[in-house]
Motif scaffolding. Structure first.
Motif, PDB file in Angstrom:
ATOM      1  N   VAL C   4       0.861  -1.187   0.000  1.00 47.56           N
ATOM      2  CA  VAL C   4       0.000   0.000   0.000  1.00 47.56           C
ATOM      3  C   VAL C   4       0.897   1.235   0.000  1.00 47.56           C
ATOM      4  CG1 VAL C   4      -1.862   1.177   1.203  1.00 47.56           C
ATOM      5  CG2 VAL C   4      -1.709  -1.318   1.277  1.00 47.56           C
ATOM      6  N   ARG C   9      -2.952   4.901   0.287  1.00 47.39           N
ATOM      7  CA  ARG C   9      -3.488   5.139   1.621  1.00 47.39           C
ATOM      8  C   ARG C   9      -4.400   6.353   1.628  1.00 47.39           C
ATOM      9  NH1 ARG C   9       1.845   4.613   5.030  1.00 47.39           N
ATOM     10  NH2 ARG C   9       2.067   2.399   4.637  1.00 47.39           N
ATOM     11  N   LEU C  67      -3.994   2.463   8.488  1.00 46.02           N
ATOM     12  CA  LEU C  67      -3.346   3.018   7.292  1.00 46.02           C
ATOM     13  C   LEU C  67      -2.588   4.298   7.631  1.00 46.02           C
ATOM     14  CD1 LEU C  67      -6.250   2.512   4.744  1.00 46.02           C
ATOM     15  CD2 LEU C  67      -4.021   1.388   4.650  1.00 46.02           C
ATOM     16  N   HIS C 123      -8.259  -5.106   0.129  1.00 43.67           N
ATOM     17  CA  HIS C 123      -7.556  -4.701   1.347  1.00 43.67           C
ATOM     18  C   HIS C 123      -8.144  -5.517   2.493  1.00 43.67           C
ATOM     19  CE1 HIS C 123      -5.307  -2.216   4.059  1.00 43.67           C
ATOM     20  NE2 HIS C 123      -6.384  -1.737   4.641  1.00 43.67           N
ATOM     21  N   TRP C 189      -8.249   2.102  -6.617  1.00 42.79           N
ATOM     22  CA  TRP C 189      -8.610   0.898  -5.865  1.00 42.79           C
ATOM     23  C   TRP C 189      -9.589   0.003  -6.643  1.00 42.79           C
ATOM     24  CZ3 TRP C 189      -6.738  -0.928  -1.234  1.00 42.79           C
ATOM     25  CH2 TRP C 189      -5.832  -0.085  -0.568  1.00 42.79           C
TER      26      TRP C 189
END
Lengths: 315, 147, 254
Positions: C4, C9, C67, C123, C189
């Motif tokens: 990541v 993030r 995160l 995730h 994403w």
């Protein structure tokens, strides 16, 4: 069997420790005492939601917010369970939930003195859990032995949930006691406010005729003064251990008899508050209950109508 | 607002909201207002896990079976999960307690139909064999065959 | 997604914050109904749903904290009004029951679609949070749908109140569908599906309203965008109240 004989048989059953069910025959006097007790207990739970509800929106951490929300929910839940019992008992009088709730709004049923009072700080939310719920547990633990089985059964469940309330209240109180000077001062303020109300909470030293009859019928099993002594004995050392003052210079325990001596609360004032809903917050909280109950009568009527439509459609 | 005014307002509101007469629990109370229709009562039974029987826990008011299930979950299962929840209209339930003829009561000696009514162990002992109990049989079933 | 990057993030925060904030504010406003529901049983149901919503927000704030964002309690108690990303729909204070049913039906239906679409995000901590949230969401959707049907079939007066409430709620829908700064983050994403939830929501809600014989009101264009932190004075008041106790000792234990 004539009525006198029936009542005597009933009293003998209770004397022998038998438990009574809702569908059993019972003397009118027993039924009326139960309704009075359980109705007031249920309504007190519901009215008890309001002083704490104010603090759910302002709770200082996520965990506290969730816990207080859950606690207020439990109070409403206890009110729901207790009112269901009072409703079943009131069936011979043709009275159900609607009538029992109207009684609150029209001043025909009283609720506990503590819920007429202000809860102006976050510490009050904690002290209510710590002392009021603690006091309620003492009363309810006595009622676990009640001759009316549905009440005793329900109280078993209620007491289990109250013990979470007490833990939650203690946790809030302890965090404040371990906190800054400002937090400790806020806690002291709340204890000072609630102590006299807790002295009133268990009722007069000399019990009234209906409380006495409730003992005769084993609906309750201890006197007001016995309950109050249990409370004082439990709370005084703990409050003092926190370094907090109890606002009663006359408070002391007789070394020989172990009896606690205390300053009488203002009996007249508290009694007037309870009887006439004349406490500082009585009317404000009643108007919330009125808004919920009367203001939304249309919703309950609509739901009953929709339930009929559903049934007709066979859905 | 005084208590008296409050009562007056209550009555007025009662009329305005159209309290209905002659419904199920409709009845004159204190000569003032007619009781409005009550939401039906459902008795609630919770089955804690697959090997338990559903147990009566209390009751809720709800306007439909769907709502009764939702409300039962809220009133009685806020803390613990359940295997199943049953709801039944309270007026559909008949209880034995109000009819003594059908209420099961301890009458004549029923020991002949209870395990405790028998005393076989000393007899087995005389034959130099072990008495059996249902608990021991059940425990045996949990061990692997041939042991 | 194994590695990541900081950009990822930040993008995920832009995507999750509106969802978490919607849930938190819905829970906060929902708690205003404590002791105020049409009957005792419903009071219990609403309180559970509010607790769930607050809990969902907390789960998502926790994912964000992992995160590298601030901790959950800091998100709630230490963020300025302009940092909040919730929509208008969940912010409006408690009104009447018809409004609440219409409002929450619209929100829960949308949030359910949105959370399902999030299942595409690779995730793991998010997916584990989602599994818990979706299970409870199923009940929330059902509860408000049952109420929608109940008020629709509850007689002339009830139906009229619901219809009117629905029109009011539709006039506040504008920013529900907005992604604010998050719009560009969705592609990072593989979540572009999230940008086209509106037609999905409209077809689902339209079908249900038709089934219940209710009119489809006009959806008003957004006047301000909550997803960009535009919430007006009403929210500043709410925030001030929400943080008032903690403000006494912001760094203290409570």
């Amino acid at each position: 069997m004539d009525d006198v004989q029936r009542v005597n048989d009933f009293k003998a059953r209770i004397g022998a420790g038998e438990k009574i069910e809702s569908t059993d025959w019972m003397p009118k006097e027993y039924r009326d005492l139960l309704i009075k007790q359980i109705h007031m207990h249920g309504i007190s739970e519901i009215m008890g939601a309001y002083p704490e509800k104010e603090w759910v929106g302002k709770a200082p951490t996520i965990r506290r917010k969730l816990a207080l929300n859950a606690k207020v929910q439990d109070e409403i839940g206890h009110g729901q369970m207790l009112l269901r019992l009072a409703e079943d008992l009131s069936r011979p009088y043709g009275r159900g939930r609607e009538a029992l709730m109207d009684d609150v709004l029209e001043g025909r049923v009283k609720f506990h003195n503590v819920f007429h009072l202000e809860a102006p700080t976050w510490a009050d939310a904690g002290v209510i859990g710590f002392m009021v719920d603690g006091g309620a547990i003492i009363t309810q633990a006595m009622l676990l032995d009640s001759s009316y089985a549905p009440y005793a059964r329900m109280l078993k469940r209620i007491v289990a949930e109250e013990s979470f309330h007490m833990q939650h209240g203690e946790s809030v109180v302890l965090a404040l006691a371990e906190g800054s000077e400002a937090q400790r001062a806020m806690l002291q303020g709340a204890i000072t406010r609630w102590w006299p109300a807790m002295m009133y909470f268990f009722g007069p030293r000399m019990m009234g005729p209906s409380s006495q009859k409730m003992m005769d019928y084993k609906i309750r099993t201890m006197t007001n003064e016995q309950l109050r002594q249990k409370f004082i004995n439990r709370y005084v050392p703990r409050i003092q251990a926190l370094g907090m003052a109890i606002p009663d210079p006359a408070l002391y325990q007789d070394a020989a008899t172990r009896t606690w001596h205390y300053t009488d609360p203002d009996w007249e004032w508290f009694t007037a508050v309870v009887h006439h809903n004349s406490g500082p917050m009585s009317q404000a909280r009643l108007s919330l209950r009125r808004e919920a109950h009367r203001g939304q009568q249309w919703v309950r009527e609509a739901a009953i109508e929709a339930g009929r439509v559903l049934q007709e459609r066979g859905a | 607002m005084t208590a008296k005014e409050g009562r007056k307002e209550g009555r007025k509101e009662g009329r305005k909201e159209g309290r209905k007469e002659g419904r199920k629990e409709g009845r004159k109370e204190g000569g003032s207002v007619m009781a409005i229709e009550e939401t039906p009562v459902y008795e609630v039974f919770v089955q804690a896990d697959a090997l338990s029987f559903p147990t009566h826990v209390g009751s809720v008011r709800a306007s439909s079976p769907e709502f009764a299930l939702q409300m039962a979950r809220e009133a009685f299962c806020r803390r613990e999960a359940a295997h199943d929840v049953w709801v039944a209209r309270a007026d559909a339930i008949t209880k034995a307690r109000s009819d003594s003829a059908t209420l099961p009561r301890q009458g004549t000696d029923k020991r002949y139909r209870l395990p405790g009514g028998y005393d076989n162990a000393p007899h087995w002992k005389r034959f130099k064999a072990m008495a059996m109990t249902i608990e021991e049989v059940a425990a045996d079933m949990r061990t692997k065959p041939g042991r | 997604m194994e590695t990541v990057t900081p950009a990822h993030r930040e993008a995920l925060a832009d995507i999750l914050l509106p969802i978490a904030d919607d849930a938190w504010i819905a829970g906060q406003r929902g708690s205003e109904w404590l002791g105020m529901a049409p009957d005792l049983e419903e009071d219990l149901a609403l309180s559970s749903i509010s607790q769930d919503a607050l809990g969902h927000a907390q789960l998502l704030y926790d994912v964000l904290a992992e995160l590298g964002n601030r901790e959950a309690d800091e998100q709630v108690y230490a963020r300025p009004a302009s940092g909040w990303r919730h929509c208008r729909l969940v912010q409006t204070p408690r009104q009447d029951w018809a409004d609440f049913v219409a409002r929450r039906y619209c929100y829960e239906t949308f949030d359910d679609l949105r959370l399902h679409a999030l299942a595409g995000a690779g995730h793991a901590p998010l997916q584990s949070a989602l599994a818990k949230i979706l299970q409870e969401k199923l009940y929330h959707v059902r509860h408000f749908d049952t109420w929608l049907q109940t008020l629709a079939w509850g007689g002339t007066q009830s139906r009229a109140r619901l219809q009117e409430a629905m029109a009011g709620v539709f006039s506040e829908l504008g920013d529900l569908f907005s992604w604010g700064q998050g719009a560009s983050a969705l592609a990072m994403w593989n979540l572009t599906a999230l940008s086209s939830l509106r037609p999905l929501w409209e077809s689902r809600v339209r079908a249900r309203l038709e089934q219940l014989g209710l009119e489809w009101p006009r959806v008003a264009a957004k006047k301000s965008d909550g997803r960009l932190g535009e919430h007006g004075p009403e929210f500043s008041d709410l925030l001030a109240e929400m943080t008032s106790v903690r403000a006494m000792e912001p760094a203290g234990e409570w």
